[in-house]
Design a protein around this motif. Structure first.
Motif, PDB file in Angstrom:
ATOM      1  N   GLY A   1     -13.322   2.169   9.001  1.00  0.00           N
ATOM      2  CA  GLY A   1     -12.966   2.335   7.592  1.00  0.00           C
ATOM      3  C   GLY A   1     -11.634   3.029   7.337  1.00  0.00           C
ATOM      4  N   GLN A   2     -10.867   3.301   8.380  1.00  0.00           N
ATOM      5  CA  GLN A   2      -9.555   3.933   8.161  1.00  0.00           C
ATOM      6  C   GLN A   2      -8.544   2.882   7.713  1.00  0.00           C
ATOM      7  OE1 GLN A   2      -9.070   7.132   8.360  1.00  0.00           O
ATOM      8  NE2 GLN A   2     -10.869   7.834   9.506  1.00  0.00           N
ATOM      9  N   ASP A   3      -7.648   3.304   6.832  1.00  0.00           N
ATOM     10  CA  ASP A   3      -6.550   2.412   6.460  1.00  0.00           C
ATOM     11  C   ASP A   3      -5.515   2.330   7.581  1.00  0.00           C
ATOM     12  OD1 ASP A   3      -7.474   1.834   3.809  1.00  0.00           O
ATOM     13  OD2 ASP A   3      -6.843   3.851   3.213  1.00  0.00           O
ATOM     14  N   ILE A   4      -5.190   3.472   8.158  1.00  0.00           N
ATOM     15  CA  ILE A   4      -4.174   3.522   9.214  1.00  0.00           C
ATOM     16  C   ILE A   4      -4.675   4.407  10.341  1.00  0.00           C
ATOM     17  CG2 ILE A   4      -1.740   3.963   9.762  1.00  0.00           C
ATOM     18  CD1 ILE A   4      -1.287   4.141   6.657  1.00  0.00           C
ATOM     19  N   VAL A   5      -4.693   3.880  11.536  1.00  0.00           N
ATOM     20  CA  VAL A   5      -5.006   4.687  12.717  1.00  0.00           C
ATOM     21  C   VAL A   5      -3.724   4.837  13.525  1.00  0.00           C
ATOM     22  CG1 VAL A   5      -6.243   4.745  14.930  1.00  0.00           C
ATOM     23  CG2 VAL A   5      -7.440   4.037  12.838  1.00  0.00           C
ATOM     24  N   TYR A   6      -3.367   6.081  13.822  1.00  0.00           N
ATOM     25  CA  TYR A   6      -2.201   6.360  14.666  1.00  0.00           C
ATOM     26  C   TYR A   6      -2.698   6.658  16.072  1.00  0.00           C
ATOM     27  CZ  TYR A   6       0.670   6.704  10.458  1.00  0.00           C
ATOM     28  OH  TYR A   6       1.344   6.430   9.295  1.00  0.00           O
TER      29      TYR A   6
ATOM     30  N   GLU B   1     -10.001  -2.770  20.370  1.00  0.00           N
ATOM     31  CA  GLU B   1     -11.198  -3.558  20.045  1.00  0.00           C
ATOM     32  C   GLU B   1     -12.033  -2.866  18.969  1.00  0.00           C
ATOM     33  OE1 GLU B   1     -12.788  -3.977  24.028  1.00  0.00           O
ATOM     34  OE2 GLU B   1     -11.885  -5.968  24.264  1.00  0.00           O
ATOM     35  N   ALA B   2     -12.125  -1.535  19.050  1.00  0.00           N
ATOM     36  CA  ALA B   2     -12.902  -0.791  18.051  1.00  0.00           C
ATOM     37  C   ALA B   2     -12.249  -0.893  16.673  1.00  0.00           C
ATOM     38  CB  ALA B   2     -13.037   0.673  18.472  1.00  0.00           C
ATOM     39  N   CYS B   3     -10.936  -0.839  16.620  1.00  0.00           N
ATOM     40  CA  CYS B   3     -10.224  -0.949  15.338  1.00  0.00           C
ATOM     41  C   CYS B   3     -10.453  -2.329  14.724  1.00  0.00           C
ATOM     42  CB  CYS B   3      -8.731  -0.706  15.526  1.00  0.00           C
ATOM     43  SG  CYS B   3      -8.308   1.015  15.835  1.00  0.00           S
ATOM     44  N   ARG B   4     -10.404  -3.332  15.583  1.00  0.00           N
ATOM     45  CA  ARG B   4     -10.629  -4.695  15.086  1.00  0.00           C
ATOM     46  C   ARG B   4     -12.051  -4.831  14.559  1.00  0.00           C
ATOM     47  NH1 ARG B   4     -12.229  -9.683  18.319  1.00  0.00           N
ATOM     48  NH2 ARG B   4     -12.351 -11.180  16.615  1.00  0.00           N
TER      49      ARG B   4
ATOM     50  N   MET C   1       0.839  -1.199   0.000  1.00  0.00           N
ATOM     51  CA  MET C   1       0.000   0.000   0.000  1.00  0.00           C
ATOM     52  C   MET C   1       0.872   1.246   0.000  1.00  0.00           C
ATOM     53  SD  MET C   1      -3.083   1.002   2.639  1.00  0.00           S
ATOM     54  CE  MET C   1      -2.054   1.901   3.784  1.00  0.00           C
ATOM     55  N   SER C   2       0.435   2.261  -0.703  1.00  0.00           N
ATOM     56  CA  SER C   2       1.149   3.531  -0.695  1.00  0.00           C
ATOM     57  C   SER C   2       0.484   4.462   0.306  1.00  0.00           C
ATOM     58  CB  SER C   2       1.097   4.158  -2.094  1.00  0.00           C
ATOM     59  OG  SER C   2       1.360   5.541  -2.015  1.00  0.00           O
ATOM     60  N   ILE C   3       1.292   5.345   0.893  1.00  0.00           N
ATOM     61  CA  ILE C   3       0.721   6.288   1.856  1.00  0.00           C
ATOM     62  C   ILE C   3      -0.121   7.343   1.130  1.00  0.00           C
ATOM     63  CG2 ILE C   3       2.658   7.934   1.899  1.00  0.00           C
ATOM     64  CD1 ILE C   3       0.840   6.655   5.044  1.00  0.00           C
ATOM     65  N   ALA C   4       0.226   7.617  -0.166  1.00  0.00           N
ATOM     66  CA  ALA C   4      -0.559   8.597  -0.927  1.00  0.00           C
ATOM     67  C   ALA C   4      -1.970   8.061  -1.115  1.00  0.00           C
ATOM     68  CB  ALA C   4       0.101   8.868  -2.275  1.00  0.00           C
ATOM     69  N   GLY C   5      -2.944   8.816  -0.699  1.00  0.00           N
ATOM     70  CA  GLY C   5      -4.343   8.398  -0.841  1.00  0.00           C
ATOM     71  C   GLY C   5      -4.851   7.555   0.313  1.00  0.00           C
ATOM     72  N   ALA C   6      -3.959   7.095   1.203  1.00  0.00           N
ATOM     73  CA  ALA C   6      -4.398   6.270   2.330  1.00  0.00           C
ATOM     74  C   ALA C   6      -5.206   7.118   3.308  1.00  0.00           C
ATOM     75  CB  ALA C   6      -3.186   5.660   3.037  1.00  0.00           C
ATOM     76  N   ARG C   7      -6.282   6.507   3.814  1.00  0.00           N
ATOM     77  CA  ARG C   7      -7.100   7.215   4.807  1.00  0.00           C
ATOM     78  C   ARG C   7      -6.467   7.020   6.186  1.00  0.00           C
ATOM     79  NH1 ARG C   7     -12.153   3.910   3.225  1.00  0.00           N
ATOM     80  NH2 ARG C   7     -10.336   2.543   2.965  1.00  0.00           N
ATOM     81  N   CYS C   8      -6.016   8.107   6.763  1.00  0.00           N
ATOM     82  CA  CYS C   8      -5.300   8.045   8.052  1.00  0.00           C
ATOM     83  C   CYS C   8      -6.045   8.845   9.105  1.00  0.00           C
ATOM     84  CB  CYS C   8      -3.899   8.632   7.910  1.00  0.00           C
ATOM     85  SG  CYS C   8      -2.866   7.771   6.724  1.00  0.00           S
ATOM     86  N   LEU C   9      -6.113   8.277  10.309  1.00  0.00           N
ATOM     87  CA  LEU C   9      -6.675   8.984  11.451  1.00  0.00           C
ATOM     88  C   LEU C   9      -5.580   9.110  12.499  1.00  0.00           C
ATOM     89  CD1 LEU C   9      -9.293  10.111  12.904  1.00  0.00           C
ATOM     90  CD2 LEU C   9      -9.431   7.833  13.962  1.00  0.00           C
ATOM     91  N   VAL C  10      -5.375  10.328  12.983  1.00  0.00           N
ATOM     92  CA  VAL C  10      -4.364  10.553  14.018  1.00  0.00           C
ATOM     93  C   VAL C  10      -5.073  10.887  15.325  1.00  0.00           C
ATOM     94  CG1 VAL C  10      -2.354  11.902  14.718  1.00  0.00           C
ATOM     95  CG2 VAL C  10      -2.718  11.371  12.287  1.00  0.00           C
ATOM     96  N   LEU C  11      -5.091   9.909  16.234  1.00  0.00           N
ATOM     97  CA  LEU C  11      -5.691  10.117  17.561  1.00  0.00           C
ATOM     98  C   LEU C  11      -4.679  10.851  18.425  1.00  0.00           C
ATOM     99  CD1 LEU C  11      -7.127   6.507  17.968  1.00  0.00           C
ATOM    100  CD2 LEU C  11      -8.446   8.580  17.472  1.00  0.00           C
ATOM    101  N   GLY C  12      -5.061  12.008  18.893  1.00  0.00           N
ATOM    102  CA  GLY C  12      -4.093  12.860  19.583  1.00  0.00           C
ATOM    103  C   GLY C  12      -3.413  13.773  18.580  1.00  0.00           C
ATOM    104  N   GLY C  13      -4.109  14.104  17.509  1.00  0.00           N
ATOM    105  CA  GLY C  13      -3.530  14.903  16.418  1.00  0.00           C
ATOM    106  C   GLY C  13      -3.222  16.339  16.805  1.00  0.00           C
TER     107      GLY C  13
END
Lengths: 319, 319
Positions: free
Chosen positions: A68-73, A104-107, A1-13
């Motif tokens: 539905g996020q690709d990557i959660v930080y 658990e929510a991510c899973r 997967m490429s980071i370009a276009g990936a849906r990312c959520l930053v918790l504590g952003g």
């Protein structure tokens, strides 16, 4: 997967690392959303960042955000290390439990990957001086904060084992750089620079011979971006410079940089929460992800001082 | 300090290990009180044992019970390993948090020493076959139960560091013997013996090649009694036989002992919570406390079968 276009959520952003990570992800072409408390300085968050105002304790809101996020930080912390020891149970309720519910929510929500910012400065606890700590070193934290981070790592390992959950853990060293809160004891570099620029005394806790591994925040953010799409066989990495500096040397470098006399330095009593020596060995992430620290110490210090000056000038002129 | 005359509180005194430990402490001359849920079989608790009916969640009652004790034994568990993975957060609330509050209560109440029964079978997680695990081995639990035990160990280490809190951790192997609950999946030996004696099929989960370290409960209780007054420099110990047996071998030994045919054995699907191999190296506690397993496997099995027979005969005759 490429980071370009990936849906990312930053918790504590909205925190020190979060702001820098959101910017790095956007620069890499990701679709980025932040969750948490907004920073006091609203201009710190780029205008093309989606934002969710939310609390770490609000499980329903977090569950909705991660869906539905690709990557959660996961950068949401509890208290700072020294405070955590006053009320360890509060730290379990306020940070460990929400972290577990987040996993658990991510899973349940089908999150592609969870990247967790662990703490290379606290999970290991005391080590022998001169050692560059590897990931397989013993873990004996001397703060509740560190135990908390370690427990989250263990739960991620458990979910990997039981459910094939995709998690990456980064044990991050002591970051410094733009957006570090000088007034919240987030780190020696930011605090020393801010005090120095404000004409105030610079405090050193203890004898100043405590050794830490300082890493510019751009390097930390780069490691986190890379970890989002890493596809090798490892999952837990140190992120450090591999170089140790005493607190005293850092403060002296700050004084030298700003042309200040050393009598601006004042000493305060040491604290039991400070391990004497903490330097991370970053070889694993180097081999696996090709990551290496890129910001030179002196250059990073100069850039951070410049950023602090410009920000305070901007504040004075109302910009 | 001598154990004779020492004021001891056994939290979880009504469980398998608790009953045996209370008896061993009384036999050694200690003043013993138990806290928790009473066992179904009231005769299991000696008449000279003081008893507090109480719940692990009742912090005020626990704080009162631990006050002024020389030695507090913490045997209160949460769920069993397999169940803990279904609801890890419930395990944190129901077991980790009360453990942490217990530690704080012992510190505040001036408890002389806290001895914690950790789990040698779960804190390490998967290991290489053939290895006798030492205390410094990596700890990667594959159950929430094991993470929980590990976190309690870390908090005890933290309190030792910060406050000079006196704690001893025993990572106990798979105990078997009198008072083991055959119907609560507490262990293969008790379950196999009870099923065999009741004329029921004996279940094996998976291929039966899972290897465990079985230790007679008298040896476990002896280690805990000794740990109460140990005054050396270590604080965390394995308590195991150092010998591995497959589940299949255990069940076959049970069949041979009772003269049963092997077709009484039925196989069930394996479980992800079972590590393939778990055998503890008990050398450290041997060197430090002079403890060694004393009950021979076959003799222990015979004695346990006799105890089960006598108990069920006693029940039938109303004794």
């Amino acid at each position: 997967m490429s980071i370009a276009g990936a849906r990312c959520l930053v918790l504590g952003g909205g925190g020190f690392l979060g702001i820098n990570l959101c910017r790095a992800l956007l620069a890499a072409g990701a679709e980025v959303a932040g969750y948490g408390r907004r920073p006091h300085d609203r201009s710190a968050l780029p205008s093309d960042l989606r934002w969710y105002d939310g609390d770490f304790a609000d499980h329903a809101a977090i569950a909705q955000a991660v869906g539905g996020q690709d990557i959660v930080y996961h950068l949401l912390g509890g208290s700072v290390p020294a405070q955590s020891n006053a009320e360890p149970a509060a730290d379990v309720v306020g940070s460990l439990l929400p972290s577990l519910r987040l996993i658990e929510a991510c899973r349940a929500g089908g999150t592609g990957r969870l990247v967790f910012a662990s703490s290379g400065g606290t999970v290991y606890g005391p080590t022998l001086p001169g050692i560059r700590i590897t990931e397989d070193a013993p873990t004996n934290p001397i703060t509740a904060y560190g135990i908390n981070k370690l427990a989250v790592e263990k739960y991620l390992g458990l979910f990997r084992h039981l459910h094939g959950f995709d998690a990456v853990v980064l044990r991050v060293a002591n970051p410094y750089g733009p957006f570090q809160h000088a007034r919240r004891a987030q780190g020696v570099v930011g605090t020393a620079l801010a005090h120095a620029l404000a004409g105030e005394p610079i405090e050193i806790w203890g004898d100043g011979l405590v050794v830490r591994d300082y890493l510019h925040i751009d390097d930390v953010a780069a490691a986190m971006v890379t970890a989002g799409t890493y596809d090798g066989g490892q999952w837990l990495f140190n992120v450090g410079s591999g170089q140790g500096r005493t607190v005293r040397a850092v403060v002296e470098d700050v004084c030298a940089l700003l042309g200040l006399p050393r009598d601006r330095i004042v000493h305060r009593p040491g604290r039991a929460v400070d391990v004497p020596y903490n330097v991370l060995n970053p070889d694993l992430i180097g081999r696996e992800m090709g990551w290496a620290p890129s910001v030179d110490w002196q250059a990073g210090l100069v850039a951070t001082a410049r950023w602090l000056r410009e920000r305070s000038a901007g504040r004075r002129t109302g910009a």
